[in-house]
Design an enzyme around this catalytic site. Structure first.
Site, PDB file in Angstrom:
ATOM      1  N   VAL A 120       0.927  -1.121   0.120  1.00  0.00           N
ATOM      2  CA  VAL A 120       0.055  -0.081  -0.036  1.00  0.00           C
ATOM      3  C   VAL A 120       0.850   1.235  -0.096  1.00  0.00           C
ATOM      4  O   VAL A 120       0.676   2.121  -0.479  1.00  0.00           O
ATOM      5  CB  VAL A 120      -0.911   0.051   1.108  1.00  0.00           C
ATOM      6  CG1 VAL A 120      -1.661   1.344   1.405  1.00  0.00           C
ATOM      7  CG2 VAL A 120      -2.211  -1.083   1.010  1.00  0.00           C
ATOM      8  N   ASP A 121       1.897   1.398   1.062  1.00  0.00           N
ATOM      9  CA  ASP A 121       2.741   2.539   0.930  1.00  0.00           C
ATOM     10  C   ASP A 121       3.510   2.789  -0.172  1.00  0.00           C
ATOM     11  O   ASP A 121       3.187   4.001  -0.847  1.00  0.00           O
ATOM     12  CB  ASP A 121       3.787   2.357   2.115  1.00  0.00           C
ATOM     13  CG  ASP A 121       4.020   3.507   2.815  1.00  0.00           C
ATOM     14  OD1 ASP A 121       3.473   4.756   2.674  1.00  0.00           O
ATOM     15  OD2 ASP A 121       4.861   3.394   4.052  1.00  0.00           O
ATOM     16  N   ASP A 122       3.946   1.917  -0.929  1.00  0.00           N
ATOM     17  CA  ASP A 122       4.673   1.971  -2.275  1.00  0.00           C
ATOM     18  C   ASP A 122       3.615   2.491  -3.281  1.00  0.00           C
ATOM     19  O   ASP A 122       3.952   3.450  -3.925  1.00  0.00           O
ATOM     20  CB  ASP A 122       5.519   0.922  -2.665  1.00  0.00           C
ATOM     21  CG  ASP A 122       7.010   0.847  -1.979  1.00  0.00           C
ATOM     22  OD1 ASP A 122       7.603   1.561  -2.428  1.00  0.00           O
ATOM     23  OD2 ASP A 122       6.965  -0.007  -1.115  1.00  0.00           O
TER      24      ASP A 122
END
Length: 674
Positions: A396-398
């Protein structure tokens, strides 16, 4: 859609230089220009950025152990690894797990054992000091389960000291309370190969038998982590009783489900080493996978095992006297943040460096199946991973950072760019958890009872929502015009409100620590026009309160162990940048705290446009494993200074697309569900 605005930078034969922009001081413009030039100089010809990812010496220690098992322990390689380990020994005889931290038991035991394998005598002074420190820290019996599991593989300790990791775990259905998909993605990568090894119990013979009996404090040699808890009725004692029952089961000659379980574990392993640069593209999953392949009958020279050995070897960094190992490679993460920093700095949106990096990111979007689909079916793939290739595990973060980076590129094929971003945003929204937040790799991966399993002592058994990842998603949605009134956004904000500490900060799961978390949340809430709210102003007040006298921000990893140390530590470039980003999101540009942070970053910049940073400011597993991203010290300060400059001049942003919620027709984006 905003028009292309080249703020503060003029293009001159492809090389940017800062143009006079009037309002900011000349030294600010100069600092940004030098930062831009330095960051551009680090871009690979393929379009990506990749900084070194540094960890503690457990990697080098395990690598010596690994090379001996593979019978590839060439004296020169082992000697260089041993040199690196010796140089990191602390004055008290131990080894730590982050810069400036205290000696840690597992790192010290692993270093001691590795140096023994490298030929160091237990009677040498540095080894005596190491042994004394190990005993002071609780002895080998107090180490974590993974340390003891590795030692059991070569007969250095008995298997009873390792927790039971039966392959029958593979047979537990997805609806059952305990199953492999209720464990975090990185736990699956670590544990499934260990389950294969536990079933085979290979006890590989080393060229020279190496024992560690001298590291026990108690002659009973019983592992502390397997001792009963004080409360008779507790999850800890339940799982300890189960561990003992499983070990009794291991002694039974007839195991009706064992072969079926092993076949399923082997199938999972063989599937997951494909479409990836090694299992989960990360240590220690890759090392465990190689061990498991050998146990399954694939020797080191088998094409499959040899390929995986080659993937792990890519993590090596060798110089004249030492050899060190990275835990993984971070090109997607580094590229997305570098792009956002350069875009904020005013690099033209059609600059060749941005076009090359956008092309590289588009090629690396994950469009195939992954583990996340077990708990989040019926959603099209579309995320991005952290590494070069790790298709089963987009995160999710990337994905959020990549979409924000692509949004500000004037890419020639606009329909292709927009379609990729729309698919990524659809996937991103679909990963929202039932509590309103977002985790890193999985959907609703929050079964806390699993943290009491004996082999859960890596402190990352599950992947629940975290404030920093949730903030990144909300920031991405805000950049795309999603309002605070949208149901998915409202639920995310509600989650963040519940996670705020009484003094106003937010915990940082993936970065050190409360400064990181607080900065990310404030930046996210700014993009959805909530930064004037009382809870944001409390966060700003907290940032002002923890700002150092030199104008910078710093926070020691010790804050993960003692919350009283929130926001306390020597100033670092990356953490000062985070503090400044948070202040700029919810305070005025002329706030004294803002000006002091800007001055600190400018004063600390090197002549070549870089910054220096010794501290670890990245987090793997809180309390267990920390990281130093070598590019954090460069792209975050550049981004923060550019944000400040742009706030002064009212700079406009170029957006190649805005994927507003009303334009989304897919199930995942509509539901924003938990």
């Amino acid at each position: 859609m905003a028009s292309s605005t080249k703020i503060g930078i003029e293009a001159d034969r492809g090389e940017p230089r800062i143009a006079p922009i009037g309002a900011p001081a000349a030294d600010l413009a100069d600092a940004i220009g030098r930062g831009v030039n330095h960051l551009l100089s680090l871009q690979a010809s393929e379009g990506y950025w990749l900084g070194e990812l540094e960890a503690d010496t457990t990697l080098e220690s395990d690598y010596i152990f690994y090379l001996h098992i593979l019978d590839k322990a060439e004296p020169q390689r082992v000697g260089k690894l041993a040199n690196y380990i010796r140089r990191r020994q602390q004055p008290d005889g131990g080894w730590n797990i982050y810069f400036g931290g205290p000696s840690e038991l597992n790192a010290t035991v692993k270093a001691y054992f590795a140096l023994k394998l490298a030929g160091d005598s237990a009677d040498e002074p540095h080894m005596k000091r190491a042994r004394a420190r190990i005993l002071e820290l609780g002895g080998l019996e107090s180490t974590n389960s993974y340390t003891r599991f590795y030692l059991a593989l070569v007969g250095a300790v008995v298997w009873e000291m390792a927790p039971a990791v039966p392959p029958e775990l593979m047979l537990l259905p997805s609806w059952f309370a305990i199953n492999i998909y209720e464990m975090s993605s990185w736990t699956r990568g670590i544990v499934i190969p260990l389950a294969i090894l536990y079933a085979h119990k290979p006890q590989w013979k080393l060229p020279e038998p190496v024992r560690v009996d001298e590291l026990f404090r108690d002659s009973t040699c019983e592992a502390s982590s397997l001792a009963w808890g004080d409360r008779f009725f507790s999850w800890r004692n339940f799982f300890l009783a189960l561990d003992r029952a499983l070990k009794l089961y291991e002694r039974v000659p007839w195991k009706p489900l064992r072969q079926r379980a092993l076949r399923q574990a082997q199938r999972w392993l063989l599937e997951h080493v494909e479409r990836s640069d090694g299992l989960a593209a990360i240590y220690p999953a890759m090392m465990n996978a190689i061990f498991a392949l050998i146990a399954l009958g694939y020797p080191p020279d088998d094409p499959l095992t040899a390929r995986e050995i080659g993937q792990l070897a890519r993590f090596e960094i060798e110089d004249e006297e030492t050899l060190r190992l990275q835990p993984c490679l971070s090109p997607v993460w580094d590229t997305a943040i570098a792009m956002v920093a350069l875009e904020e700095a005013g690099l033209p949106p059609d600059h060749p460096a941005l076009i090359r990096s956008a092309e590289w990111l588009l090629k690396n979007q994950v469009l195939g199946s992954g583990d996340w689909q077990v708990k989040n079916p019926n959603v099209r793939p579309g995320g991005w991973v952290f590494e070069f290739r790790n298709d089963f595990f987009p995160d999710v973060d990337d994905t959020a950072f990549v979409i924000m980076a692509l949004q500000r590129v004037d890419y020639p094929d606009r329909p292709r760019l927009t379609a990729a971003a729309r698919l990524g945003l659809d996937w991103l929204v679909s990963m929202q958890n039932r509590d309103g937040g977002w985790g890193a790799f999985d959907h609703n991966n929050d079964r806390s009872v699993l943290t009491h399993i004996p082999f859960a002592d890596h402190n990352a058994m599950i992947d629940p929502s975290s404030a920093d990842v949730t903030a990144r998603v909300l920031e991405c949605l805000g950049w795309n015009g999603w309002p605070a009134t949208h149901p998915a956004v409202k639920r995310g904000v509600s989650y963040l409100a519940k996670e705020q500490t009484p003094e106003g900060s937010w915990y940082g799961r993936w970065g050190v620590n409360y400064v990181y978390g607080t900065s990310g949340v404030l930046r996210a809430l700014e993009t959805i026009a909530l930064s004037a709210r009382d809870y944001c102003q409390r966060a700003v007040a907290w940032l002002r309160a923890v700002q150092n006298e030199d104008g910078g921000f710093g926070e020691s990893i010790a804050s993960y162990y003692d919350p009283k140390l929130k926001g306390q530590g020597s100033s670092t470039p990356s953490q000062t940048a985070w503090g400044l980003i948070g202040l700029l999101a919810a305070a005025e540009s002329d706030d004294p705290a803002v000006k002091r942070a800007v001055t600190h970053l400018i004063d600390q910049q090197n002549a070549d446009g870089s910054w220096d940073e010794k501290q670890f400011t990245g987090t793997g597993f809180p309390g267990v494993f920390y990281l130093k991203y070598h590019l954090y010290r460069n792209y975050f300060p550049l981004y923060a200074l550019s944000r400040y400059r742009n706030s002064l001049v009212g700079a406009k942003e170029f957006h190649a697309f805005e994927i507003r919620p009303e334009s989304e027709n897919s199930r995942g984006a509509k539901r924003g569900n938990g």
